[in-house]
Design an enzyme around this catalytic site. Structure first.
Site, short mmCIF file in Angstrom:
data_model
loop_
_atom_site.label_atom_id
_atom_site.label_comp_id
_atom_site.label_asym_id
_atom_site.label_seq_id
_atom_site.Cartn_x
_atom_site.Cartn_y
_atom_site.Cartn_z
N ARG A 8 0.84 -1.21 0.00
CA ARG A 8 0.00 0.00 0.00
C ARG A 8 0.87 1.26 0.00
NH1 ARG A 8 -3.81 1.99 4.43
NH2 ARG A 8 -2.38 0.77 5.68
N VAL A 13 -1.19 -9.38 4.58
CA VAL A 13 -1.50 -8.15 5.31
C VAL A 13 -2.08 -8.53 6.67
CG1 VAL A 13 -1.89 -6.85 3.18
CG2 VAL A 13 -3.83 -7.92 4.31
N SER A 40 3.51 -21.06 8.50
CA SER A 40 4.25 -21.05 9.76
C SER A 40 5.74 -21.23 9.54
CB SER A 40 3.76 -22.17 10.67
OG SER A 40 4.54 -22.21 11.85
N LYS A 51 -4.07 -24.09 11.18
CA LYS A 51 -2.97 -23.20 11.60
C LYS A 51 -3.23 -22.66 13.01
CE LYS A 51 0.71 -20.59 11.47
NZ LYS A 51 0.61 -19.45 12.31
N HIS A 87 -2.36 -25.30 15.35
CA HIS A 87 -0.88 -25.32 15.40
C HIS A 87 -0.38 -24.29 16.42
CE1 HIS A 87 2.86 -23.27 14.32
NE2 HIS A 87 3.32 -24.44 13.92
N ASN A 88 -0.94 -23.10 16.34
CA ASN A 88 -0.48 -22.04 17.25
C ASN A 88 -0.84 -22.35 18.69
OD1 ASN A 88 0.26 -20.77 14.84
ND2 ASN A 88 -0.23 -18.76 15.65
N GLU A 91 1.56 -24.71 19.84
CA GLU A 91 2.81 -23.94 20.04
C GLU A 91 2.81 -23.30 21.44
OE1 GLU A 91 3.78 -21.14 16.76
OE2 GLU A 91 3.81 -19.57 18.28
N LYS A 119 -0.81 -12.79 20.57
CA LYS A 119 -1.57 -12.11 19.51
C LYS A 119 -2.95 -12.70 19.31
CE LYS A 119 2.38 -10.27 17.01
NZ LYS A 119 3.47 -11.26 17.23
N ARG A 140 -0.01 -17.22 30.30
CA ARG A 140 0.45 -15.94 29.73
C ARG A 140 -0.32 -14.78 30.34
NH1 ARG A 140 2.16 -16.26 23.32
NH2 ARG A 140 3.01 -18.37 23.35
N ARG A 161 -27.57 -31.00 40.06
CA ARG A 161 -28.36 -30.22 39.09
C ARG A 161 -29.85 -30.55 39.23
NH1 ARG A 161 -27.50 -31.57 33.83
NH2 ARG A 161 -28.10 -29.54 33.03
N HIS A 217 -33.08 -30.63 36.75
CA HIS A 217 -32.47 -30.76 35.41
C HIS A 217 -32.43 -32.20 34.92
CE1 HIS A 217 -31.53 -26.56 35.20
NE2 HIS A 217 -30.94 -26.60 36.38
C1 6PG Z 1 4.19 -19.33 13.29
C2 6PG Z 1 3.81 -18.58 14.55
C3 6PG Z 1 3.29 -17.21 14.26
C4 6PG Z 1 2.82 -16.45 15.50
C5 6PG Z 1 3.89 -16.12 16.46
C6 6PG Z 1 3.47 -15.18 17.57
O1 6PG Z 1 3.58 -20.36 13.10
O2 6PG Z 1 5.09 -18.91 12.55
O3 6PG Z 1 2.78 -19.28 15.18
O4 6PG Z 1 2.21 -17.37 13.40
O5 6PG Z 1 2.25 -15.27 15.11
O6 6PG Z 1 4.41 -17.27 17.00
O7 6PG Z 1 2.37 -15.64 18.29
P1 6PG Z 1 2.00 -15.00 19.70
O8 6PG Z 1 2.33 -13.53 19.62
O9 6PG Z 1 0.56 -15.22 19.89
O10 6PG Z 1 2.87 -15.70 20.68
#
Ligand code: 6PG
Length: 484
Positions: free
Chosen positions: A35, A76, A130, A185, A188-189, A192, A262, A289, A447, A453
């Site tokens: 952009r 984006v 990822s 995905k 996956h996170n 993670e 995130k 967290r 319950r 219930h």
């Molecule tokens: C990946 C990661 C990525 C993710 C970061 C930060 O697969 O490359 O999962 O997508 O955005 O690991 O995630 P957090 O900020 O939630 O820890």
């Protein structure tokens, strides 16, 4: 350079740039657009110089530069920005063209966009990517889903740039319909988050309870990384423990203990709650967290509430081996729960997921890549309908072997006042899952007692509901029976 590009990419942040470079390094011609167009010229005259990459200074120019059917990949920020770019692209594209969203998009948005663009004759793919910035450049794990008609067009590019494992097996395959790629995905996170928290708890127990130094923990992680726990996250944790700050102290000890996030871990838990799947380990990892982020409150609380003094007078080597077993067993639980979530989501949304194939997509390139995923693939090869990974013979034997050490670690954490929420909650899940009888009979009675219930009986067939007038004051009228 070919007269028309194979693919266009919008969004020149680090992931976007690196994906373009990866594609160009593999022989594809790519058009880059951003952009703020100064980023385009900066990229073309810098990192992209001499490669089969052309810049576009407008969306029109980007679309004009592409071979038909046009493939436009968006890198984006997830959310409104994706819709805004799609709105601008629609009038420029023809039927049969393809838009790919490679961001960390919330899967319901992808469900919606696939349907929205289908009405316009445009194929939409939502794909997980990822592996961080290095993965994007050298070989990420790619998890595409959405309009399956577009897959043959995109497949040669994606499978070529993806990480390869076990010879030349690409960590990229078609995941499924609608938002299935982004769902996988997201899981996956979530996994993670769980893997990271498990390693953090092991670190804390070794530091606070056993009294190991950062260098000693580095050695332990190095050893662990040679066996069942061999993984990218273990590898980087090993290296982090050895990394020194400018003053020679371990850098990790100088970092503020408040974790960011995130949102993908939270979404995984929301999906689990909506589907009624006990995803306890990832849930605890997300909440750990959140708790870490309440630093000021924790500092204040530490002055008011005390726990036991942690003392270690046992055999270090034996405890570290127990800890390794505990982390490994809890990791099995985490993946077992994550796979149940995917299976339930597939049922709910009508997706056809290949669970062994997902393990192979995660086997290399991505953040949770590990040897362990090869065992998961084998488990689903043996039994494609496997209800829970813990029931596979390889994993059930591993859990059996780890169980005693895992319990000793959980007990030590509890008795010494060291929070180990993922190790401990995984053990509770394990014990709950293997229990033929849980105390939910009492829960049903409660319950029924306070709210009529109703309950089912062991000596009657399922689906027959009973109500008892527990106090003699209630009536015989039961409330309606439904489950969320
Ligand atoms: C990946 C990661 C990525 C993710 C970061 C930060 O697969 O490359 O999962 O997508 O955005 O690991 O995630 P957090 O900020 O939630 O820890």
């Amino acid at each position: 350079m070919k007269t028309k590009s194979d693919i266009g990419l919008i969004g020149l942040a680090v992931m976007g740039e690196n994906l373009i470079l990866n594609m160009a390094n593999k022989g594809f011609t790519v058009t880059a657009y951003n952009r703020s167009t100064d980023k385009v010229s900066h990229f073309i005259n810098g990192r992209a110089k001499g490669l089969t990459i052309r810049g576009a200074d407008s969306l029109e120019a980007l679309v004009d530069s592409l071979a038909v059917p046009r493939k436009v990949m968006l890198m984006v920020k997830a959310g409104a920005a994706v819709d805004a770019v799609i709105e601008q692209l629609i009038p420029l594209l023809d039927e049969g063209d393809i838009i790919i969203d490679g961001g960390n998009t919330y899967f319901p948005d992808t469900n919606r966009r696939v349907a929205w663009l289908r009405e316009k004759g445009i194929h939409f793919i939502g794909t997980g990517v990822s592996g961080g910035e290095e993965g994007a450049l050298t070989g990420p794990s790619i998890m595409p889903g959405g309009a399956v008609e577009a897959w043959p067009e995109v497949k040669p590019i994606f499978q070529c740039i993806a990480a390869k494992v076990e010879g030349d097996f690409p960590c990229c395959d078609w995941v499924g319909e609608d938002g299935a790629g982004h769902f996988v995905k997201m899981v996956h996170n979530g996994i993670e988050y769980g893997d990271m928290q498990l390693i953090c708890e092991a670190y804390q127990l070794m530091k606070q309870y056993v009294g190991l130094t950062a260098d000693e923990i580095h050695q332990v992680f190095a050893e662990w990384n040679k066996g069942d726990l061999d993984s990218y996250l273990m590898e980087i944790s090993r290296d982090i423990m050895a990394f020194k700050d400018t003053d020679g102290t371990p850098l990790v000890e100088n970092i503020l203990d408040t974790a960011g996030q995130k949102g993908t871990g939270k979404w995984t838990c929301v999906a689990a709650l909506e589907l009624g799947v006990p995803l306890t380990l990832i849930g605890e990892a997300v909440f750990a967290r959140c708790l870490s982020a309440q630093k000021d409150e924790r500092v204040a609380a530490a002055k008011i509430i005390s726990g036991p003094e942690s003392t270690f007078d046992g055999d270090r080597q034996a405890f570290i081996e127990d800890l390794r077993q505990a982390v490994f067993a809890a990791k099995i639980v985490s993946y077992a729960q994550g796979y149940v979530l995917m299976r339930e989501a597939a049922k709910e949304h009508g997706w056809h997921l290949n669970y062994g194939g997902i393990a192979m997509m995660w086997r290399g390139g991505c953040i949770i890549r590990s040897a362990f995923l090869g065992n998961i693939k084998e488990a689903f090869d043996k039994q494609p309908g496997l209800a829970n990974l813990m029931l596979d013979s390889y994993f059930s034997e591993k859990l059996q072997a780890a169980q005693a050490g895992w319990r000793r670690v959980a007990a030590a954490a509890l008795m010494n006042g060291i929070a180990a929420p993922t190790i401990n909650s995984a053990l509770s899940y394990f014990d709950g899952y293997r229990s033929e009888r849980l105390p939910a009979n009492l829960l049903q009675a409660q319950r029924d007692y306070f709210g009529a219930h109703t309950y089912e009986r062991l000596d009657k067939k399922r689906g027959e509901y009973f109500h008892t007038n527990w106090t003699g004051r209630g009536g015989d009228t039961a409330s309606t029976t439904y489950d969320v």
